[in-house]
Structures are given as C-alpha cells and as structure tokens.
Design an enzyme around this catalytic site. Structure first.
Site: not given
Ligand code: TYM
Length: 331
Positions: A111, A195, A198
């Site tokens: 980032k 991957k 968004k």
């Molecule tokens: P975020 O919002 O980017 O994504 C949400 C969830 O979707 C999964 N994901 C994917 N899995 C497989 N392939 C992909 N291309 C893909 N894109 C997204 C992510 O792995 C995630 O499970 N930091 C986290 C949010 C968060 C969180 C937490 C998660 C904050 N606190 C505590 C678990 C526990 C995030 O930015 O996910």
C-alpha cells in the site's frame, strides 16, 4: 461453541473473491459455531472515504451479507464502529506492537508503494486493529482468503504476546478456517494475473448486472491457444479454469480441460459457459441485495441487534484485559 470472527471492509460491492474466499465459509460456520461477522468501517478510513461514501458502503455490505444468507438469528452481524471496545483494546495492543514488524508486513509495503502520499499510522497499525477485532471476542477461527494470511499471523503473534506478558491465557490463538479444510483460497481476477480485488478493477460484483458480467468475462485475458498437446496452462488460462472450477458443473469443466489438452479448445465457448454460470449464481443474490437495501428499517434492526450482542462479548473481554494490565479503579 467455538467462536468465529471475520470482517469485510465497506469499500465497494462484494465480489466473487469475497464470496468464495470468505462469505461461503460464513454461511457454513453460522450453522455450528458462535459467529461474529462484521463490517470493518474503521479499517476503511485508511483510504479517507467521504461520510456519504462511508455510510453507503456500510449499508451495502450489510445488505449483501444478508442477501448471501447470513442469518442475524444465527450469527452476530455488526458494524465495527458500533463497538468502541475494539478501539480501546487496539490502543493497549499497540503498546506491544513494534515498528519493525509492522513495517515488514507485505500489505503495508504494498500500500505504501502504491500510494506514497498516504502512508498514515492507521495503515501501519492496520494488523493491530485487525488483531483486536479477532481477539476481543476470543475467536478460535477466522475464515478469510489467502490475502489475509499474514494479517492473521500477526493477530496470532499479538494474542500470544499479550498472554505471555501478563502471564495469562485470556486470548485463544486464532486459526485460519478454510471452506473445505484445504489451503486458503485466492480467487483470481480476469486480467490475467493476481487476485480479484475491489481496487484491482478486475472484479465481478455480486450485484453486477448480467450484461456487464458477460462483457467482463468475454474480455478476460487469454492467449492464442495451446499449440502442442498436453501443454501446461499459462497463468491467464489457469485463472479462467480456477473460476470455472468453482462456478461450473465439473463434467463440463472436464470437457474444456480435455479440449485444452488436445488443442481443440475455443476460449470463446469457455467464456460463454463461465459467464452464464456466474450470471445464474449471482442473479438471485443480486435481486435480494436490492430488496434488502430498500428496507432501511430492517437494516437498522439488524445492526442494532448485532451491536448489542457484540458489545456484550467485547465488554466482558475488555474487563478481564484491564484487570490483567493493572488498571485499578481508585474511586
Ligand atoms: P477485505 O475487505 O479486503 O476482504 C474481505 C474478505 O474477502 C477475502 N477476499 C478474497 N478471498 C479470496 N480471493 C480473493 N480474490 C479475495 N479478495 C478478498 C479476504 O481474504 C477477506 O476474507 N483486513 C480485512 C478485513 C478485516 C478482518 C478483520 C478480517 C478487518 N478485521 C478481522 C477477518 C478478521 C480485509 O481488508 O478484507
């Protein structure tokens, strides 16, 4: 029942990566575990959304959780900022999180490289807030995609460190949970490499209309096709097959796979099949999202109920934590 925590940032519509990396596991886990699924609105502040965008994003993800089938009677669904105990624990955890280890995190480096004018402290301590999200409910399992592996590793580290520092076992060490018990999932994008994300501009949203889905799939990166029998698949082609493996009837995938092997494959046919399977899968979800979004009173009710349950659990943990740290009430 074992405790489960996971969250999604409200930074855009949920896409197939979110669904197959995370939400699919949520649906399975809510049947057997004590689940907390939340909307990580505080985490999303690192990219400075306007108040309007923040609010719209939170509502969208809430409606999308519900439309996918997460049931507020089975799981606790809440909004992160409704539980101030999370940020309180985050402050305490920050005292034992070190600059070096935070700077070495891949997602931080990534980032910072992409956006050098916004390397803020929230971005640096992102894994600490995430650890707080998880351990405040004493979670044992965290269903997330492969991209969150390192963040989860940090959460394990911070939980263990706190336990050792205060000679306690207040926090279980959380483990990743995968849908089929196998490896953590990474859903690829349609642009040939990496991957689905968004911010990558390569995602198919659950709420996307069929026309747009077909257009995106038909435009997916491919090559000129195999020229020798049984040749290995280059990454863009493998990615299409990976998507097909989750969206399409295995017997049909097998036919395409054989056609690839004997060099008779036509990528146009493969894409058409994949696009239709995605449309079939997303259509009922899309319709429900739009219905639920229109029902503000229901969204408010779900958020309130979730906030109450999540706060109760968070307050209980925080009380123990404060006692361990040595905060003593003098009045
Ligand atoms: P975020 O919002 O980017 O994504 C949400 C969830 O979707 C999964 N994901 C994917 N899995 C497989 N392939 C992909 N291309 C893909 N894109 C997204 C992510 O792995 C995630 O499970 N930091 C986290 C949010 C968060 C969180 C937490 C998660 C904050 N606190 C505590 C678990 C526990 C995030 O930015 O996910």
């Amino acid at each position: 029942k074992p405790i489960v925590v996971s969250g999604i940032r409200p930074t855009g519509n949920l896409h197939l990566g979110n669904y197959f990396g995370a939400v699919r596991s949520f649906l399975k886990m809510q049947e057997e575990y004590n689940c907390y699924f939340f909307i990580a609105d505080i985490h999303s502040l690192t990219t400075h959304p306007t108040p309007e965008n923040l609010q719209a994003g939170v509502k969208q993800v809430l409606a999308e959780y519900l439309a996918c089938g997460i049931d507020p009677e089975k799981a606790t669904i809440f909004i992160q900022s409704d539980v101030p105990e999370i940020t309180e624990l985050y402050t305490f955890l920050n005292m034992n999180a070190y600059l070096g280890e935070l700077e070495r995190t891949t997602s931080f480096k990534e980032k910072a490289r992409k956006n050098p004018e916004n390397v803020n402290a929230g971005l640096l301590t992102y894994p600490v807030l995430m650890a707080s999200d998880i351990i405040i409910h004493k979670a044992e399992f965290v269903p997330v995609g492969k991209d969150q592996e390192q963040n989860l590793e940090m959460a394990r580290k911070f939980a263990g460190r706190f336990n050792r520092m205060y000679n306690s076992e207040v926090f279980p060490i959380p483990r990743p949970f995968t849908f089929d018990g196998g490896d953590m999932v990474k859903i690829p994008g349609l642009d040939g490499s990496g991957k689905m994300g968004k911010s990558e501009g390569n995602a198919i949203a659950l709420v996307e209309d069929p026309k747009s889905i077909r257009k995106k799939v038909m435009r997916a990166v491919t090559d000129a096709g195999p020229t020798e029998p049984n040749s290995p698949k280059p990454e863009p082609i493998q990615n299409l097959f990976t998507l097909m493996n989750i969206m399409t009837d295995p017997a049909i995938v097998k036919q395409f796979d054989e056609a690839y092997k004997d060099c008779s494959i036509r990528y146009g046919d493969l894409k058409k099949q994949l696009a239709e399977d995605i449309v079939t899968f997303t259509t009922p979800i899309r319709e429900r999202i739009n219905e639920i979004l229109a029902d503000e009173a229901y969204l408010a009710k779900v958020a309130k109920m979730g906030a109450e349950k999540a706060r109760e659990s968070a307050q209980a943990t925080l009380k123990e934590v404060k006692a361990l740290i040595g905060f003593k009430k003098l009045f």
